[in-house]
Design an enzyme around this catalytic site. Structure first.
Site, PDB file in Angstrom:
ATOM      1  N   ASP A 173      39.074  22.404  45.413  1.00  0.00           N
ATOM      2  CA  ASP A 173      38.642  23.507  44.557  1.00  0.00           C
ATOM      3  C   ASP A 173      37.148  23.493  44.242  1.00  0.00           C
ATOM      4  OD1 ASP A 173      41.480  23.791  44.295  1.00  0.00           O
ATOM      5  OD2 ASP A 173      41.158  24.805  42.380  1.00  0.00           O
TER       6      ASP A 173
ATOM      7  N   GLY B  86      35.518  31.914  43.948  1.00  0.00           N
ATOM      8  CA  GLY B  86      35.029  32.701  42.820  1.00  0.00           C
ATOM      9  C   GLY B  86      34.382  31.846  41.749  1.00  0.00           C
ATOM     10  N   ASP B  87      34.936  30.671  41.517  1.00  0.00           N
ATOM     11  CA  ASP B  87      34.362  29.757  40.528  1.00  0.00           C
ATOM     12  C   ASP B  87      32.984  29.280  40.970  1.00  0.00           C
ATOM     13  OD1 ASP B  87      36.839  29.976  39.222  1.00  0.00           O
ATOM     14  OD2 ASP B  87      37.626  28.213  40.262  1.00  0.00           O
TER      15      ASP B  87
ATOM     16  N   GLU C 119      37.565  26.372  35.056  1.00  0.00           N
ATOM     17  CA  GLU C 119      36.452  26.074  34.161  1.00  0.00           C
ATOM     18  C   GLU C 119      35.700  24.819  34.576  1.00  0.00           C
ATOM     19  OE1 GLU C 119      39.436  28.642  32.222  1.00  0.00           O
ATOM     20  OE2 GLU C 119      39.571  26.694  33.228  1.00  0.00           O
TER      21      GLU C 119
ATOM     22  N   ASN D 258      39.484  36.738  35.646  1.00  0.00           N
ATOM     23  CA  ASN D 258      40.382  35.807  36.348  1.00  0.00           C
ATOM     24  C   ASN D 258      41.864  36.068  36.092  1.00  0.00           C
ATOM     25  OD1 ASN D 258      40.411  33.713  38.206  1.00  0.00           O
ATOM     26  ND2 ASN D 258      39.090  32.405  36.969  1.00  0.00           N
ATOM     27  N   TYR D 259      42.322  37.281  36.352  1.00  0.00           N
ATOM     28  CA  TYR D 259      43.731  37.636  36.136  1.00  0.00           C
ATOM     29  C   TYR D 259      44.629  36.896  37.124  1.00  0.00           C
ATOM     30  CZ  TYR D 259      48.068  40.278  36.128  1.00  0.00           C
ATOM     31  OH  TYR D 259      49.397  40.631  36.071  1.00  0.00           O
ATOM     32  N   ARG D 260      45.703  36.308  36.608  1.00  0.00           N
ATOM     33  CA  ARG D 260      46.696  35.616  37.423  1.00  0.00           C
ATOM     34  C   ARG D 260      48.067  36.233  37.182  1.00  0.00           C
ATOM     35  NH1 ARG D 260      42.774  34.192  39.483  1.00  0.00           N
ATOM     36  NH2 ARG D 260      42.001  32.095  39.955  1.00  0.00           N
TER      37      ARG D 260
ATOM     38  N   GLY E  11      35.264  40.505  46.844  1.00  0.00           N
ATOM     39  CA  GLY E  11      35.792  39.696  47.931  1.00  0.00           C
ATOM     40  C   GLY E  11      34.822  39.529  49.081  1.00  0.00           C
TER      41      GLY E  11
END
Length: 319
Positions: A297, A260-261, A38, A168-170, A231
């Protein structure tokens, strides 16, 4: 743009990485950075011209202050709820090429944010923003946060604020079944959904290529916009019942974490600035490509750099 265009909510951790491709178990030193989906989105959006605020619940400790201080140094406003209980979450990142692969080890039990409730946050700030953003990582962290995420999305919508959500699956945080049960309950409160094609298939059980996935998601749920990322092949965006494609830009990879962020933050910023979905996808793809060349990041890019990528490569891959 308004004073705060986008407010993002979620945990930002401390990321500890051994140098190069060193193994964690053999490392003598670790590089420390703040890292969270976030706050990454807020940073990317800000770099593309949107004013951004990140909010979270953070321990009143040296580690918590380290996170907040770094987020602020990246140019966005940090508006944390300070807590005297709970830990600062961390994760360890071990870089490696094939066949070993990059490995992530989370250490985020009993964190301050896991106890966060909607009543603790500045709802007026959220309702005064143009967009409220969070991700599927946040409700995965605790049962309390599942309620909090739902309540904040409802509050944003009630105040007329658009809502954006990265699925955003982890898999290290919860199972596909748990994620599906929780996250689909949030869907009625979401305007813009960003989801990886693999997650649409693995977690939600949808079938088809990314264009078909975008159509199915947009048709089944009451989203305004659906972006399906694919991707290295780029992304598709569904809006007004039309799907737009954009391939990924060619890039060298220094650090893929946060790509992705970067994409999502740039997409939201360009939409806020009035771009149509195809143009926003173009700038999002360029920002994501640049991020892969940057350690850490956060997408520490400039708008001029993104503009250059779009102008030099855009005509070759857009369709």
């Amino acid at each position: 743009m308004s004073e705060t265009d986008i407010v993002t909510f979620g945990e930002t951790m401390l990321r500890l990485s051994p140098p190069g491709n060193e193994r964690i178990e053999n490392a003598d030193t670790f590089e420390v950075r703040a890292a969270g989906a976030e706050s990454n989105v807020a940073i990317a959006a800000n770099r593309l011209g949107a004013s951004a605020t990140w909010t979270s619940k953070v321990p009143e400790t040296a580690l918590g202050r380290r996170v907040v201080g770094e987020v602020r140094r990246h140019g966005i406003e940090a508006d944390p709820v300070w807590s005297h209980r709970g830990r600062q979450g961390t994760y360890y990142l071990e870089h490696a090429g094939k066949p070993r692969g990059t490995n992530v080890i989370y250490d985020r039990d009993d964190t301050a944010i896991s106890t966060a409730e909607a009543r603790e946050f500045d709802i007026d700030r959220i309702q005064d923003a143009k967009v409220f953003f969070t991700t599927g990582i946040t409700p995965a962290l605790s049962s309390t946060l599942r309620d909090t995420t739902l309540n904040l999305l409802k509050a944003a919508r009630k105040g007329g604020t658009s809502t954006a959500f990265d699925f955003n699956y982890r898999r290290k945080l919860w199972s596909p079944d748990e994620a599906k049960e929780t996250l689909t309950k949030l869907f009625p409160g979401i305007d813009i959904l960003v989801i990886a094609a693999r997650d649409a298939r693995t977690v939600l059980g949808f079938e088809g290529d990314p264009r078909q996935l975008a159509h199915k998601l947009g048709s089944q749920y009451d989203f305004t916009t659906v972006v399906v990322t694919r991707g290295a092949e780029g992304a598709v965006g569904w809006h007004d019942n039309v799907v737009h494609d954009h391939d990924a830009y060619e890039t060298d990879t220094v650090d893929p974490i946060g790509t992705g962020d970067a994409f999502t933050g740039a997409f939201i910023a360009r939409r806020l600035d009035g771009d149509d979905v195809p143009t926003a996808l173009e700038y999002a793809a360029a920002t994501a490509a640049l991020k892969r060349t940057i350690p850490g990041d956060a997408a520490l890019v400039t708008a001029d750099e993104v503009e250059t990528i779009v102008k030099e490569q855009g005509e070759d891959i857009s369709r």
